[in-house]
Design a protein around this motif. Structure first.
Motif, mmCIF file in Angstrom:
data_model
loop_
_atom_site.group_PDB
_atom_site.id
_atom_site.type_symbol
_atom_site.label_atom_id
_atom_site.label_comp_id
_atom_site.label_asym_id
_atom_site.label_seq_id
_atom_site.Cartn_x
_atom_site.Cartn_y
_atom_site.Cartn_z
ATOM 1 N N LEU A 403 -3.197 -55.887 44.480
ATOM 2 C CA LEU A 403 -3.061 -56.694 43.270
ATOM 3 C C LEU A 403 -2.854 -58.172 43.588
ATOM 4 O O LEU A 403 -3.415 -59.042 42.909
ATOM 5 C CB LEU A 403 -1.892 -56.169 42.423
ATOM 6 N N VAL A 404 -2.038 -58.438 44.625
ATOM 7 C CA VAL A 404 -1.819 -59.837 45.001
ATOM 8 C C VAL A 404 -3.121 -60.471 45.468
ATOM 9 O O VAL A 404 -3.453 -61.610 45.103
ATOM 10 C CB VAL A 404 -0.719 -59.938 46.087
ATOM 11 N N GLY A 405 -3.890 -59.737 46.293
ATOM 12 C CA GLY A 405 -5.177 -60.253 46.747
ATOM 13 C C GLY A 405 -6.126 -60.519 45.587
ATOM 14 O O GLY A 405 -6.794 -61.557 45.521
ATOM 15 N N TRP A 406 -6.177 -59.563 44.633
ATOM 16 C CA TRP A 406 -7.054 -59.738 43.480
ATOM 17 C C TRP A 406 -6.605 -60.914 42.618
ATOM 18 O O TRP A 406 -7.429 -61.724 42.165
ATOM 19 C CB TRP A 406 -7.075 -58.456 42.649
ATOM 20 N N LEU A 407 -5.297 -61.015 42.374
ATOM 21 C CA LEU A 407 -4.779 -62.120 41.565
ATOM 22 C C LEU A 407 -5.030 -63.472 42.227
ATOM 23 O O LEU A 407 -5.357 -64.451 41.556
ATOM 24 C CB LEU A 407 -3.273 -61.929 41.316
ATOM 25 N N ASN A 408 -4.894 -63.513 43.566
ATOM 26 C CA ASN A 408 -5.162 -64.762 44.280
ATOM 27 C C ASN A 408 -6.622 -65.172 44.130
ATOM 28 O O ASN A 408 -6.943 -66.348 43.900
ATOM 29 C CB ASN A 408 -4.816 -64.618 45.760
ATOM 30 N N ASP A 409 -7.537 -64.194 44.265
ATOM 31 C CA ASP A 409 -8.963 -64.501 44.105
ATOM 32 C C ASP A 409 -9.301 -64.866 42.660
ATOM 33 O O ASP A 409 -10.093 -65.773 42.400
ATOM 34 C CB ASP A 409 -9.812 -63.301 44.540
ATOM 35 N N PHE A 410 -8.694 -64.150 41.715
ATOM 36 C CA PHE A 410 -9.020 -64.348 40.304
ATOM 37 C C PHE A 410 -8.520 -65.699 39.785
ATOM 38 O O PHE A 410 -9.210 -66.391 39.033
ATOM 39 C CB PHE A 410 -8.419 -63.218 39.479
ATOM 40 N N THR A 411 -7.290 -66.072 40.166
ATOM 41 C CA THR A 411 -6.690 -67.306 39.660
ATOM 42 C C THR A 411 -6.920 -68.500 40.582
ATOM 43 O O THR A 411 -6.781 -69.648 40.158
ATOM 44 C CB THR A 411 -5.172 -67.138 39.472
ATOM 45 N N GLY A 412 -7.247 -68.231 41.849
ATOM 46 C CA GLY A 412 -7.380 -69.316 42.813
ATOM 47 C C GLY A 412 -6.050 -69.880 43.262
ATOM 48 O O GLY A 412 -5.987 -70.909 43.925
ATOM 49 N N LYS A 413 -4.951 -69.202 42.918
ATOM 50 C CA LYS A 413 -3.607 -69.671 43.272
ATOM 51 C C LYS A 413 -2.751 -68.498 43.747
ATOM 52 O O LYS A 413 -2.985 -67.351 43.359
ATOM 53 C CB LYS A 413 -2.935 -70.335 42.071
ATOM 54 N N GLN A 414 -1.741 -68.808 44.564
ATOM 55 C CA GLN A 414 -0.832 -67.766 45.043
ATOM 56 C C GLN A 414 0.283 -67.440 44.050
ATOM 57 O O GLN A 414 0.928 -66.407 44.159
ATOM 58 C CB GLN A 414 -0.169 -68.197 46.362
ATOM 59 N N GLY A 415 0.504 -68.318 43.074
ATOM 60 C CA GLY A 415 1.642 -68.164 42.179
ATOM 61 C C GLY A 415 1.664 -66.857 41.427
ATOM 62 O O GLY A 415 2.702 -66.204 41.310
ATOM 63 N N ALA A 416 0.501 -66.413 40.922
ATOM 64 C CA ALA A 416 0.447 -65.190 40.111
ATOM 65 C C ALA A 416 0.895 -63.983 40.925
ATOM 66 O O ALA A 416 1.665 -63.140 40.453
ATOM 67 C CB ALA A 416 -0.958 -64.981 39.570
ATOM 68 N N GLY A 417 0.428 -63.880 42.165
ATOM 69 C CA GLY A 417 0.805 -62.764 43.022
ATOM 70 C C GLY A 417 2.286 -62.763 43.357
ATOM 71 O O GLY A 417 2.939 -61.709 43.381
ATOM 72 N N LEU A 418 2.840 -63.941 43.606
ATOM 73 C CA LEU A 418 4.269 -64.047 43.927
ATOM 74 C C LEU A 418 5.128 -63.683 42.723
ATOM 75 O O LEU A 418 6.169 -63.033 42.865
ATOM 76 C CB LEU A 418 4.592 -65.465 44.405
ATOM 77 N N TRP A 419 4.706 -64.091 41.530
ATOM 78 C CA TRP A 419 5.479 -63.757 40.329
ATOM 79 C C TRP A 419 5.427 -62.255 40.041
ATOM 80 O O TRP A 419 6.406 -61.679 39.567
ATOM 81 C CB TRP A 419 4.951 -64.553 39.130
ATOM 82 N N LEU A 420 4.284 -61.629 40.317
ATOM 83 C CA LEU A 420 4.190 -60.178 40.173
ATOM 84 C C LEU A 420 5.201 -59.489 41.091
ATOM 85 O O LEU A 420 5.921 -58.571 40.679
ATOM 86 C CB LEU A 420 2.779 -59.712 40.513
ATOM 87 N N THR A 421 5.273 -59.946 42.331
ATOM 88 C CA THR A 421 6.213 -59.376 43.303
ATOM 89 C C THR A 421 7.656 -59.603 42.872
ATOM 90 O O THR A 421 8.497 -58.704 42.960
ATOM 91 C CB THR A 421 5.969 -60.001 44.691
ATOM 92 N N ALA A 422 7.954 -60.813 42.400
ATOM 93 C CA ALA A 422 9.308 -61.131 41.934
ATOM 94 C C ALA A 422 9.695 -60.273 40.738
ATOM 95 O O ALA A 422 10.828 -59.776 40.641
ATOM 96 C CB ALA A 422 9.406 -62.610 41.572
ATOM 97 N N GLY A 423 8.757 -60.067 39.825
ATOM 98 C CA GLY A 423 9.039 -59.251 38.646
ATOM 99 C C GLY A 423 9.350 -57.805 38.995
ATOM 100 O O GLY A 423 10.218 -57.179 38.384
ATOM 101 N N ALA A 424 8.656 -57.276 40.006
ATOM 102 C CA ALA A 424 8.920 -55.901 40.440
ATOM 103 C C ALA A 424 10.345 -55.769 40.977
ATOM 104 O O ALA A 424 11.058 -54.807 40.663
ATOM 105 C CB ALA A 424 7.909 -55.482 41.501
ATOM 106 N N LEU A 425 10.770 -56.728 41.788
ATOM 107 C CA LEU A 425 12.132 -56.689 42.341
ATOM 108 C C LEU A 425 13.182 -56.815 41.241
ATOM 109 O O LEU A 425 14.217 -56.137 41.270
ATOM 110 C CB LEU A 425 12.309 -57.806 43.372
ATOM 111 N N LEU A 426 12.937 -57.669 40.278
ATOM 112 C CA LEU A 426 13.867 -57.841 39.169
ATOM 113 C C LEU A 426 13.987 -56.547 38.357
ATOM 114 O O LEU A 426 15.100 -56.127 38.001
ATOM 115 C CB LEU A 426 13.390 -58.980 38.271
#
Length: 442
Positions: A403-426
């Motif tokens: 998902l992080v790889g797909w989000l990075n390719d889709f958005t062109g930014k790392q932020g979306a993937g990092l926020w997904l990871t942060a949300g899972a931990l929360l």
């Protein structure tokens, strides 16, 4: 005279209990010295072979013309094989013994890991990653189960914390080593640096797998390095604890236990966070402005060095207070906050500080989580329960990089993937509040 007699009796009782306490202290010190460092070393080899693909990515993708999506899917498909074979693997270990089964796991995954050095197509990459997951299935839960054969619940959080120090150690050693191998061996005998990386880093696991056959004992009773008195104390402590644990009498009862599924969901969130950091940390550093794979490797060791320092402190505090949920949840919240803040920062120093907080929080959360299910599961139920939680939750290891790889390719930014990871931990930290305190905080 009567008072004197009472005092004498009390003194005699105290004197008689002192040797027993000395035997117990000596026995656990022996077990700790004998088993835990060696198991750490084995897990270090396992983790190194599992995640060195994150460093190989720095050269592999450009050499083979692959995208982040191909890499993310390949990194994650490992966990499909892991998922399918983990529960059967742990049941075999419990029935036939840890020594031979853990050796089999390490030797087969070493051979498969070395095979990545000749991969050329995405299909071959996916197949080998799947087979690596099959080969390694059962190792981590098998070791966790094995630890429960030797240490009672009250001593286990510290042991788990020390054992899971292998994760940051693998990166402290592996990150600079991986960067050095890729930079120094590139072109030697016509092989790229990433090919040498896979070939050379498989050797320690192969040697450790062979060593297990000669070093580990399947049970307390088989340990020739313990005296009969020491064996008796250890076996009595384990037997006493097993009497108060859950032992489901049917498959239906096992799968109907809601606590099992709640813990599985929590651990799924922890694994999402942990692998979101592990597989993408080198790329995050490169995007922050770090040039050269050697420099990336050296700097990538820093977050794991911070985690290494935090693990024993959290483990000791957990065993002292018995507040298991708190010691699992707070580190997860720290990691979530750090990952959420990463896209808003600039510069290598700030990125390293936040990555250090994220790595320490996620890894401490991982180590302290395992004090929860092992507090109330026993016998074959423990074998099945630990494996079930681990195998289902480790599907997050597939979804996280994919998902992080797909989000990075889709958005062109790392932020979306990092926020997904942060949300899972929360989310995982919040669900810990639903775990009954009286069941696990002991």
């Amino acid at each position: 005279m009567k008072s004197h007699s009472v005092l004498s009796t009390a003194g005699a009782v105290a004197d008689s209990s002192a040797p027993a306490l000395d035997i117990e202290t000596r026995a656990y010190a022996k077990v700790m010295r004998r088993l835990v460092p060696f198991l750490m070393l084995c897990y270090l080899g396992a983790y190194l072979d599992r995640v060195n693909v994150g460093f190989a990515k720095l050269q592999m993708l450009s050499d083979l013309g692959w995208s982040d999506t191909v890499y993310g899917l390949g990194a994650g498909v490992f966990f499909i094989g892991y998922f399918l074979f983990e529960v059967p693997s742990n049941m075999v270990l419990h029935r036939f013994g840890a020594r031979r089964w853990l050796a089999r796991i390490m030797i087969t995954w070493a051979m498969i890991s070395a095979s990545f050095s000749v991969v050329e197509s995405p299909t071959a990459f996916y197949v080998l990653r799947f087979l690596l997951g099959v080969a390694e299935a059962g190792f981590a839960p098998g070791v966790i189960l094995y630890i429960t054969y030797w240490f009672p619940s009250a001593r286990r959080a510290k042991v788990m914390a020390i054992f899971f120090m292998a994760i940051p150690l693998a990166s402290i050693v592996g990150a600079p080593l991986s960067g050095w191998v890729m930079a120094s061996f590139s072109g030697l005998h016509g092989l790229a640096g990433w090919q040498w990386l896979f070939a050379l880093e498989a050797v320690p696991s192969l040697l450790l797998g062979i060593a297990i056959l000669f070093y580990l004992d399947d049970s307390i009773g088989a340990a020739k390095w313990l005296t009969p008195d020491e064996k008796a104390v250890l076996q009595r402590n384990i037997a006493k604890e097993e009497d108060g644990k859950v032992a489901h009498h049917s498959v239906k009862d096992f799968f109907a236990d809601r606590r099992l599924w709640l813990l599985t969901a929590i651990y799924f969130c922890i694994v999402m966070g942990q692998y979101g950091i592990t597989f993408w940390l080198p790329a995050i550093l490169r995007n922050a402005g770090v040039a050269g794979v050697g420099t990336v490797g050296l700097l990538a060791a820093i977050p794991y060095a911070v985690a290494l320092l935090c693990l024993p402190l959290v483990g000791r505090s957990s065993d002292r207070t018995l507040a298991r949920r708190l010691h699992c949840g707070v580190p997860m919240l720290v990691a979530a906050a750090a990952l959420f803040a990463l896209p808003f920062t600039d510069g290598v120093t700030t990125a390293l500080a936040l990555l250090s907080a994220a790595a320490a929080g996620a890894i401490c959360g991982t180590s302290q989580f395992w004090a929860l299910p092992t507090a109330f599961l026993g016998g074959m139920t423990a074998a099945a329960g630990i494996a079930t939680i681990n195998c289902i939750a480790n599907l997050a290891g597939f979804f996280s990089p994919s998902l992080v790889g797909w989000l990075n390719d889709f958005t062109g930014k790392q932020g979306a993937g990092l926020w997904l990871t942060a949300g899972a931990l929360l989310l995982g930290a919040c669900m810990l509040a639903l775990v009954p305190r009286q069941v696990v905080d002991r």
